[in-house]
Design a protein around this motif. Structure first.
Motif, short mmCIF file in Angstrom:
data_model
loop_
_atom_site.label_atom_id
_atom_site.label_comp_id
_atom_site.label_asym_id
_atom_site.label_seq_id
_atom_site.Cartn_x
_atom_site.Cartn_y
_atom_site.Cartn_z
N ARG A 153 0.83 -1.21 0.00
CA ARG A 153 0.00 0.00 0.00
C ARG A 153 0.87 1.26 0.00
N ARG A 154 1.93 1.26 0.79
CA ARG A 154 2.79 2.44 0.81
C ARG A 154 3.48 2.64 -0.53
N SER A 155 3.85 1.54 -1.19
CA SER A 155 4.47 1.66 -2.52
C SER A 155 3.46 2.20 -3.54
N TRP A 156 2.22 1.73 -3.45
CA TRP A 156 1.16 2.22 -4.35
C TRP A 156 0.91 3.70 -4.11
N GLU A 157 0.87 4.13 -2.86
CA GLU A 157 0.66 5.54 -2.55
C GLU A 157 1.80 6.39 -3.09
N ALA A 158 3.03 5.85 -3.05
CA ALA A 158 4.16 6.57 -3.65
C ALA A 158 3.97 6.71 -5.15
N ALA A 159 3.43 5.69 -5.80
CA ALA A 159 3.23 5.72 -7.25
C ALA A 159 2.15 6.72 -7.66
N VAL A 160 1.03 6.74 -6.94
CA VAL A 160 -0.07 7.62 -7.34
C VAL A 160 0.26 9.09 -7.07
N LEU A 215 8.02 0.31 -10.61
CA LEU A 215 8.28 0.75 -9.24
C LEU A 215 8.16 -0.48 -8.36
N GLN A 216 9.28 -1.03 -7.97
CA GLN A 216 9.24 -2.29 -7.23
C GLN A 216 8.54 -2.09 -5.89
N GLY A 217 7.81 -3.13 -5.50
CA GLY A 217 6.94 -3.00 -4.35
C GLY A 217 7.63 -2.98 -3.01
N ASP A 218 8.96 -2.87 -2.99
CA ASP A 218 9.67 -2.80 -1.71
C ASP A 218 10.34 -1.44 -1.50
N ALA A 219 9.85 -0.42 -2.21
CA ALA A 219 10.50 0.88 -2.15
C ALA A 219 9.50 1.99 -1.80
N PRO A 220 8.90 1.93 -0.60
CA PRO A 220 7.86 2.91 -0.26
C PRO A 220 8.37 4.32 -0.01
N LEU A 221 9.69 4.46 0.16
CA LEU A 221 10.24 5.79 0.41
C LEU A 221 10.65 6.51 -0.87
N THR A 222 10.29 5.95 -2.02
CA THR A 222 10.67 6.57 -3.29
C THR A 222 9.91 7.88 -3.49
#
Length: 265
Positions: A35-42, A100-107
């Motif tokens: 979820r955090r990775s998805w939020e970073a993407a959007v 955007l790999q799903g283990d990078a929520p701080l991107t």
């Protein structure tokens, strides 16, 4: 220019099974890694579509529950790039596909915005990936992981014009000297994001896995081993910290970074 972001997420990680569904505590409460990775993407500007790409129904159900679009991919995909190739074939018509790999929520959003702009500006490049110059704190973290026998972040070396020369889970280049936390270093942390032109992405699954990709476990090396140009786009931290969740020990480190960034405002 039409841009698609795909977030590959698999449950059966060798080093960290179930990693996408691991909960990370932040100032905004407990949220899973995916979820955090998805939020970073959007949060990225100029993107037309964001999808989660997985072969696991647990991840699918969870992602759809928080509002993500999901594309189911084959369990035979060997890595995130192959998973993104399936997504691109299923959702054609985009000029650039971002992994955007799903283990990078701080991107940060600007990492991806600068990456897409960099690839778009160099038509001879077929794939681009961001690199972030390490300060002493980041470099010392990478070296500590290696001393402890953990596979931590990836480093990159590149030549004139950002042309990628090699990527490694070892810390390269060798520096041979200590650095204070705030020092600038010659080591670049490879940020786990890729932007592809569709033709290169479509060709990728048809190439054999080479010895370097096998040894390092780094999917981008398949491009180098097949003579394709990988563009390294240097991005700026702007005071933000970056780390990926590679091992269970990384979770508290990322949570501490999120708390520190929130305190800074």
């Amino acid at each position: 220019m039409s841009v698609l972001i795909a977030i590959p997420a698999r449950y059966a990680s060798t080093r960290y099974p179930g990693k996408p569904l691991v909960s990370l505590k932040g100032p905004d409460g407990d949220k899973t890694l995916i979820r955090r990775s998805w939020e970073a993407a959007v949060a990225v500007k100029g993107v037309d579509r964001v999808v989660v790409a997985t072969d696991d129904t647990r991840i699918k159900d969870h992602a759809e529950a928080f509002g993500a679009e999901v594309v189911m991919t084959s369990p035979q995909c060997q890595n995130g790039t192959e998973r993104c190739a399936e997504v691109a074939a299923h959702l054609p018509g985009h000029d650039i596909v971002v992994n955007l790999q799903g283990d990078a929520p701080l991107t940060p959003a600007w990492f991806i915005e600068d990456l897409v702009a960099g690839l778009w500006a160099q038509p001879e490049a077929e794939i681009a990936t961001p690199v972030l110059r390490c300060d002493g704190r980041a470099l010392n973290g990478l070296l500590a992981d290696r001393r402890a026998g953990r596979v931590g972040g990836t480093t990159a070396v590149f030549g004139t014009g950002g042309r990628g020369l090699y990527f490694s889970k070892e810390v390269i280049p060798y520096t041979g000297k200590p650095y204070a936390d705030t020092d600038e270093t010659p080591v670049f942390h490879h940020v786990g994001v890729y932007a592809y032109r569709p033709a290169a992405l479509a060709a990728y699954p048809g190439w054999a896995v080479g010895p370097l990709e096998t040894l390092e476990g780094l999917e981008q090396l398949r491009f180098l081993e097949n003579g394709r140009q990988v563009l390294c786009v240097e991005v700026q931290a702007r005071g933000r910290q970056f780390w990926e969740l590679n091992n269970p020990e990384d979770a508290p480190r990322i949570e501490a970074m999120m708390a520190e960034m929130a305190a800074q405002g």
